[in-house]
Motif scaffolding. Structure first.
Motif, PDB file in Angstrom:
ATOM      1  N   ALA A  19      43.348  38.313  41.830  1.00  0.00           N
ATOM      2  CA  ALA A  19      42.180  38.481  40.662  1.00  0.00           C
ATOM      3  C   ALA A  19      42.962  38.426  39.607  1.00  0.00           C
ATOM      4  N   ILE A  20      44.414  38.440  39.224  1.00  0.00           N
ATOM      5  CA  ILE A  20      44.547  38.283  37.811  1.00  0.00           C
ATOM      6  C   ILE A  20      44.543  37.039  37.072  1.00  0.00           C
ATOM      7  N   GLY A  21      44.364  35.985  37.982  1.00  0.00           N
ATOM      8  CA  GLY A  21      43.920  34.720  37.384  1.00  0.00           C
ATOM      9  C   GLY A  21      42.508  34.069  37.560  1.00  0.00           C
ATOM     10  N   SER A  22      41.624  35.131  38.340  1.00  0.00           N
ATOM     11  CA  SER A  22      40.273  34.642  38.704  1.00  0.00           C
ATOM     12  C   SER A  22      40.238  33.256  39.315  1.00  0.00           C
ATOM     13  N   GLY A  23      41.268  32.997  39.948  1.00  0.00           N
ATOM     14  CA  GLY A  23      41.126  31.648  40.939  1.00  0.00           C
ATOM     15  C   GLY A  23      42.244  30.759  40.682  1.00  0.00           C
ATOM     16  N   VAL A  24      42.973  30.879  39.433  1.00  0.00           N
ATOM     17  CA  VAL A  24      43.840  29.918  39.344  1.00  0.00           C
ATOM     18  C   VAL A  24      45.047  30.673  40.123  1.00  0.00           C
ATOM     19  N   PRO A  25      46.117  29.559  40.790  1.00  0.00           N
ATOM     20  CA  PRO A  25      46.911  30.474  41.577  1.00  0.00           C
ATOM     21  C   PRO A  25      48.285  31.051  40.664  1.00  0.00           C
ATOM     22  N   VAL A  26      48.207  32.196  40.643  1.00  0.00           N
ATOM     23  CA  VAL A  26      49.125  33.023  39.621  1.00  0.00           C
ATOM     24  C   VAL A  26      49.339  34.432  40.407  1.00  0.00           C
ATOM     25  N   GLY A  27      50.675  34.739  40.128  1.00  0.00           N
ATOM     26  CA  GLY A  27      50.890  36.202  40.664  1.00  0.00           C
ATOM     27  C   GLY A  27      51.807  36.891  39.579  1.00  0.00           C
TER      28      GLY A  27
END
Ligand SMILES: *Cc1c(COP(=O)(O)O)cnc(C)c1O
Length: 392
Positions: free
Chosen positions: A251-259
């Motif tokens: 959920a940190i990017g609300s749907g853009v691929p990020v960790g």
């Protein structure tokens, strides 16, 4: 009914997923719409990713503006969003240093490498990891090595050596795996894929104490249970037990691929240095614009307070359901990471629910996992219960 989208997907992709027979086309608020225009209430949020639901105008605007300006530069240069996103995330997770990845799996890889580097630089000779039974940390060779799921592991063995498994919520079983070679203990404060199993507070505290006594690093996988789901920004804050390294994504990017993985200054001082780790995309301008705006919206909407309230309403309703309905054996979890354990296969229920216009997912074979957008209101919880009763 098969349509062109399902057909070309099935023809072209490697068959690693058994997909539900639905093609989602757009989302709005906490609902999804398929290509036929049918509306679905969403209690899955793209597997705990879409915390802000769908089509949040502020988030959409921020992402669109960044698309117009600059998508990517690589980490050889500074950009205008990376530092802001990093500071916002660090403030939320109370850590000191962060590294952006492109997925949760990569965040775990980085966390494991960071722990190994720490031991290497300190010259302790420690390299072993202790992970938990029923854990899920991802599918790459490193992340799979700390994932305890026989079916996921078997075809890919041998995995990385030096990993031992202990029983979740059994401190003595963890202690029994500790040696003078133990580098880190990794756990999810709330196991997601494993069936929404919450750590007991004493277990979290016990792990922290054990790590401090033995000179072991504590790694929390907050990829699913973090970002507001417990009513705190991260699950460790719910327990008040701070890890040394933590992994986040979903959920940190609300749907853009990020960790990302983050660590305390005490670890960072002895951990990764230039040349030790990298990622071409990691922390690029686009994803960091999304992270920065996501955190801003969380704060402005006081989303964690909302989760506490709506989460206890959901718990109450699910407890009622468990009392009324003999198929529901148990309610699990807290906030907006909850589950119900069933006396019949969860897969049957999730498939039927979809026909009823309800998106839910399973965890292991017998648990229905409820990880909706954090914006759901009472009326949607009521609608969930109505549909669940029908389907069960
Ligand atoms: C989803 C998940 C991962 C893997 O994240 P990806 O983005 O799929 O690589 C790791 N750990 C936990 C707890 C997860 O829920």
């Amino acid at each position: 009914m098969m349509n062109q989208y399902m057909e070309n997907t099935n023809r072209a992709l490697i068959h690693t997923y058994n997909r539900f027979p639905v093609v989602f086309d757009r989302g709005e608020g906490v609902c999804l719409y398929d290509t036929e225009g049918k509306k679905y209430l969403d209690f899955a949020a793209g597997i705990a990713v879409c915390g802000l639901g769908y089509g949040n105008p502020e988030l959409t605007k921020a992402i669109k503006e960044q698309v117009d300006k600059l998508l990517h530069t690589s980490n050889l240069y500074y950009n205008t969003t990376c530092g802001n996103a990093a500071e916002a995330l660090l403030k939320a997770c109370e850590m000191d240093r962060i590294f952006f990845t492109n997925s949760g799996t990569e965040a775990i890889e980085g966390a494991l490498k960071a722990a190994r580097k720490y031991a290497w630089k300190k010259g302790t000779g420690r390299y072993e990891f202790i992970a938990m039974e029923n854990s899920f940390h991802g599918r790459s060779m490193g992340a799979l090595s700390v994932t305890e799921h026989e079916a996921y592991r078997a075809p890919f063995e041998p995995l990385i050596p030096g990993v031992k498994f202990a029983k979740f919520n059994d401190l003595e079983s963890v202690r029994a795996q500790v040696t003078d070679k133990t580098c880190a203990i990794i756990l999810e404060p709330i196991q997601g894929e494993g069936g929404i199993n919450m750590a007991d507070p004493e277990f979290m505290e016990g792990i922290r104490r054990l790590c401090d006594e033995e000179g072991i690093l504590m790694i929390c996988d907050e990829i699913q249970c973090g970002m507001g789901r417990t009513g705190k920004m991260f699950a460790w804050q719910y327990y008040g037990v701070k890890p040394d390294i933590m992994a986040m994504a979903k959920a940190i990017g609300s749907g853009v691929p990020v960790g990302a993985f983050a660590m305390t200054e005490g670890v960072a001082e002895y951990s990764l240095e230039p040349g030790d780790h990298g990622s071409t995309y990691g922390g690029n301008p686009l994803v960091c614009a999304a992270v920065e705006k996501t955190l801003e919206i969380f704060e402005k909407k006081k989303l964690t307070d909302h989760v506490v309230k709506i989460g206890s309403y959901l718990a109450e309703k699910l407890e009622e359901l468990a009392e009324e309905n003999e198929v529901v054996l148990e309610r699990r979890g807290t906030g907006l990471i909850q589950g119900i354990r069933l006396s019949k296969p969860a897969g049957e229920v999730t498939a039927k629910a979809l026909e009823e216009g309800l998106v839910i997912i399973s965890a292991r074979s017998d648990v229905i996992r409820l990880v909706p957008p954090l914006l759901i209101e009472k009326e949607q919880v009521d609608e969930l219960l109505e549909k669940l009763k029908k389907v069960l």
